[in-house]
Design a protein around this motif. Structure first.
Motif, mmCIF file in Angstrom:
data_model
loop_
_atom_site.group_PDB
_atom_site.id
_atom_site.type_symbol
_atom_site.label_atom_id
_atom_site.label_comp_id
_atom_site.label_asym_id
_atom_site.label_seq_id
_atom_site.Cartn_x
_atom_site.Cartn_y
_atom_site.Cartn_z
ATOM 1 N N HIS A 50 0.823 -1.193 0.000
ATOM 2 C CA HIS A 50 0.000 0.000 0.000
ATOM 3 C C HIS A 50 0.866 1.255 0.000
ATOM 4 O O HIS A 50 1.940 1.286 0.605
ATOM 5 C CB HIS A 50 -0.902 0.031 1.238
ATOM 6 C CG HIS A 50 -2.065 -0.912 1.159
ATOM 7 N ND1 HIS A 50 -3.099 -0.753 0.260
ATOM 8 C CD2 HIS A 50 -2.368 -2.018 1.871
ATOM 9 C CE1 HIS A 50 -3.986 -1.717 0.423
ATOM 10 N NE2 HIS A 50 -3.572 -2.504 1.382
ATOM 11 N N THR A 51 0.398 2.277 -0.671
ATOM 12 C CA THR A 51 1.067 3.574 -0.611
ATOM 13 C C THR A 51 0.860 4.164 0.784
ATOM 14 O O THR A 51 -0.016 3.724 1.533
ATOM 15 C CB THR A 51 0.485 4.545 -1.647
ATOM 16 O OG1 THR A 51 -0.891 4.814 -1.292
ATOM 17 C CG2 THR A 51 0.538 3.958 -3.051
ATOM 18 N N PRO A 52 1.649 5.185 1.149
ATOM 19 C CA PRO A 52 1.455 5.799 2.476
ATOM 20 C C PRO A 52 0.039 6.318 2.697
ATOM 21 O O PRO A 52 -0.502 6.176 3.801
ATOM 22 C CB PRO A 52 2.474 6.945 2.468
ATOM 23 C CG PRO A 52 3.562 6.460 1.548
ATOM 24 C CD PRO A 52 2.848 5.709 0.470
ATOM 25 N N LEU A 53 -0.591 6.902 1.669
ATOM 26 C CA LEU A 53 -1.954 7.414 1.829
ATOM 27 C C LEU A 53 -2.943 6.259 2.002
ATOM 28 O O LEU A 53 -3.837 6.320 2.856
ATOM 29 C CB LEU A 53 -2.344 8.272 0.622
ATOM 30 C CG LEU A 53 -3.707 8.969 0.730
ATOM 31 C CD1 LEU A 53 -3.712 9.949 1.899
ATOM 32 C CD2 LEU A 53 -4.058 9.688 -0.571
ATOM 33 N N GLU A 54 -2.785 5.203 1.219
ATOM 34 C CA GLU A 54 -3.661 4.037 1.361
ATOM 35 C C GLU A 54 -3.479 3.399 2.731
ATOM 36 O O GLU A 54 -4.451 2.963 3.359
ATOM 37 C CB GLU A 54 -3.362 3.022 0.261
ATOM 38 C CG GLU A 54 -3.703 3.506 -1.144
ATOM 39 C CD GLU A 54 -3.066 2.654 -2.237
ATOM 40 O OE1 GLU A 54 -3.314 2.959 -3.416
ATOM 41 O OE2 GLU A 54 -2.319 1.713 -1.905
ATOM 42 N N LEU A 55 -2.236 3.341 3.187
ATOM 43 C CA LEU A 55 -1.958 2.753 4.501
ATOM 44 C C LEU A 55 -2.592 3.586 5.614
ATOM 45 O O LEU A 55 -3.161 3.028 6.566
ATOM 46 C CB LEU A 55 -0.449 2.663 4.714
ATOM 47 C CG LEU A 55 0.023 1.890 5.948
ATOM 48 C CD1 LEU A 55 -0.416 0.442 5.868
ATOM 49 C CD2 LEU A 55 1.542 1.978 6.080
ATOM 50 N N ALA A 177 5.595 12.997 1.989
ATOM 51 C CA ALA A 177 5.491 13.680 0.698
ATOM 52 C C ALA A 177 4.671 12.850 -0.283
ATOM 53 O O ALA A 177 3.864 13.394 -1.049
ATOM 54 C CB ALA A 177 6.886 13.945 0.129
ATOM 55 N N ASP A 178 4.844 11.536 -0.253
ATOM 56 C CA ASP A 178 4.091 10.661 -1.160
ATOM 57 C C ASP A 178 2.601 10.653 -0.812
ATOM 58 O O ASP A 178 1.744 10.599 -1.703
ATOM 59 C CB ASP A 178 4.643 9.233 -1.103
ATOM 60 C CG ASP A 178 5.980 9.107 -1.826
ATOM 61 O OD1 ASP A 178 6.320 10.001 -2.612
ATOM 62 O OD2 ASP A 178 6.674 8.093 -1.599
ATOM 63 N N ALA A 179 2.282 10.691 0.485
ATOM 64 C CA ALA A 179 0.881 10.724 0.899
ATOM 65 C C ALA A 179 0.202 11.982 0.390
ATOM 66 O O ALA A 179 -0.926 11.945 -0.123
ATOM 67 C CB ALA A 179 0.777 10.642 2.424
ATOM 68 N N LEU A 193 6.410 9.613 -6.530
ATOM 69 C CA LEU A 193 5.429 8.648 -6.021
ATOM 70 C C LEU A 193 5.232 7.504 -7.007
ATOM 71 O O LEU A 193 5.265 6.324 -6.628
ATOM 72 C CB LEU A 193 4.101 9.360 -5.769
ATOM 73 C CG LEU A 193 2.883 8.484 -5.473
ATOM 74 C CD1 LEU A 193 3.037 7.803 -4.118
ATOM 75 C CD2 LEU A 193 1.608 9.312 -5.509
ATOM 76 N N LEU A 194 5.049 7.833 -8.274
ATOM 77 C CA LEU A 194 4.830 6.798 -9.291
ATOM 78 C C LEU A 194 6.086 5.954 -9.498
ATOM 79 O O LEU A 194 5.986 4.747 -9.769
ATOM 80 C CB LEU A 194 4.422 7.453 -10.607
ATOM 81 C CG LEU A 194 3.084 8.209 -10.590
ATOM 82 C CD1 LEU A 194 2.822 8.862 -11.941
ATOM 83 C CD2 LEU A 194 1.933 7.288 -10.220
ATOM 84 N N GLU A 195 7.227 6.558 -9.360
ATOM 85 C CA GLU A 195 8.482 5.811 -9.505
ATOM 86 C C GLU A 195 8.629 4.777 -8.397
ATOM 87 O O GLU A 195 9.114 3.667 -8.624
ATOM 88 C CB GLU A 195 9.666 6.780 -9.468
ATOM 89 C CG GLU A 195 11.016 6.101 -9.640
ATOM 90 C CD GLU A 195 12.168 7.082 -9.606
ATOM 91 O OE1 GLU A 195 13.331 6.611 -9.532
ATOM 92 O OE2 GLU A 195 11.934 8.298 -9.644
ATOM 93 N N ARG A 196 8.180 5.128 -7.202
ATOM 94 C CA ARG A 196 8.335 4.214 -6.058
ATOM 95 C C ARG A 196 7.254 3.144 -5.996
ATOM 96 O O ARG A 196 7.522 2.021 -5.566
ATOM 97 C CB ARG A 196 8.335 5.026 -4.754
ATOM 98 C CG ARG A 196 9.647 5.738 -4.474
ATOM 99 C CD ARG A 196 9.628 6.490 -3.171
ATOM 100 N NE ARG A 196 8.985 7.793 -3.291
ATOM 101 C CZ ARG A 196 9.584 8.893 -3.736
ATOM 102 N NH1 ARG A 196 10.863 8.843 -4.116
ATOM 103 N NH2 ARG A 196 8.938 10.052 -3.808
ATOM 104 N N TYR A 197 6.041 3.466 -6.425
ATOM 105 C CA TYR A 197 4.925 2.535 -6.241
ATOM 106 C C TYR A 197 4.307 2.027 -7.538
ATOM 107 O O TYR A 197 3.431 1.159 -7.490
ATOM 108 C CB TYR A 197 3.840 3.180 -5.370
ATOM 109 C CG TYR A 197 4.296 3.402 -3.954
ATOM 110 C CD1 TYR A 197 4.206 2.395 -2.997
ATOM 111 C CD2 TYR A 197 4.865 4.618 -3.567
ATOM 112 C CE1 TYR A 197 4.650 2.583 -1.702
ATOM 113 C CE2 TYR A 197 5.316 4.821 -2.264
ATOM 114 C CZ TYR A 197 5.215 3.805 -1.344
ATOM 115 O OH TYR A 197 5.666 3.990 -0.056
ATOM 116 N N GLY A 198 4.755 2.536 -8.673
ATOM 117 C CA GLY A 198 4.249 2.041 -9.942
ATOM 118 C C GLY A 198 3.253 2.979 -10.588
ATOM 119 O O GLY A 198 2.585 3.774 -9.925
#
Length: 242
Positions: A50-55, A177-179, A193-198
């Motif tokens: 999960h991304t930080p915001l999803e988490l 920052a990603d959240a 963000l897209l580079e780290r999580y797809g």
């Protein structure tokens, strides 16, 4: 057998010992498979954390007790597959701490709810469930429009990384920052963000307002991620129906 049980009840320590013995058998049956979990659960290559915001949204989902009425486990029954989609695989929850499978369904299962409804639908449903489903018995959550507390986001990722979830140092360092970037599609942080999580993650103002980061942003982002973290269940179901 009844006589043995009756005699055992007259010996308090014997009864305690028997209870411990029976409970131990159940405990061993449940716990022993966990020691071979890495061999029995094959994690899909495309499974993302999960991304930080999803988490953060997942933490709100747990905080508000959503798991008490909604399972996240589609069983391998024809009627469930027809209603919800591919049955759940253990590998999908390999990085969930805690997992939220369950079997209690006061409301529908949410394992495949991601992108099934629009963000606006989720926002309206959470603020006033009966505005979209008149017969709903779900409580309203109007306070989710308040700002998201971000103090623990980085720490949560760091903790999960220690438990084996594949968050690297860069992900942990950029968690806050990603959240923020995921709920602000025009911000400078989206590329990182897209580079780290797809490229497949949802990046948009989930609550409709990109000027602020709210609990609604986080919870809707989480709900929209359910069932989208890997294609493995859909591929398996396609193979079985050929």
């Amino acid at each position: 057998m009844l006589k043995l049980h009756y005699n055992l009840e007259k010996i308090s320590m014997g009864l305690v010992g028997a209870i411990i013995a029976v409970a131990s058998v159940g405990g061993i049956v449940e716990i022993a498979p966990l020691f071979t979990i890495e061999q029995t659960v094959e994690i899909p290559d495309d499974l993302r954390p999960h991304t930080p915001l999803e988490l953060a949204g997942r933490e709100i989902y747990i905080r508000e007790g959503c798991y008490a009425c909604h399972s996240q486990m589609v069983r391998s029954l024809a009627d469930e597959i027809d209603r919800y989609g591919p049955y759940s695989l253990a590998a999908e929850s390999a990085w969930d701490r805690p997992m939220l499978w369950g079997s209690k369904r006061t409301g529908p299962d949410l394992a495949r709810v991601g992108e099934k409804y629009s963000d606006a639908w989720h926002v309206a449903h959470l603020i006033d469930p009966r505005s979209v489903i008149p017969v709903s018995i779900m409580p309203a959550y109007p306070w989710l429009t308040r700002p998201l507390e971000t103090d623990l986001i980085e720490g949560n990722l760091a903790t999960l990384a220690r438990l084996g979830v594949p968050y690297d140092e860069t992900m942990v360092e950029n968690a806050l920052a990603d959240a923020r970037a995921q709920a602000r599609p025009d911000s400078d942080g989206v590329d990182g963000l897209l580079e780290r999580y797809g490229e497949d993650i949802a990046v948009r103002a989930f609550d409709g307002d990109p000027s602020s980061l709210t609990e609604m942003d986080a919870l809707v982002a989480y709900l929209q991620s359910l069932g989208t973290l890997t294609d493995a269940p859909y591929e398996m179901l396609a193979e079985e129906t050929r």
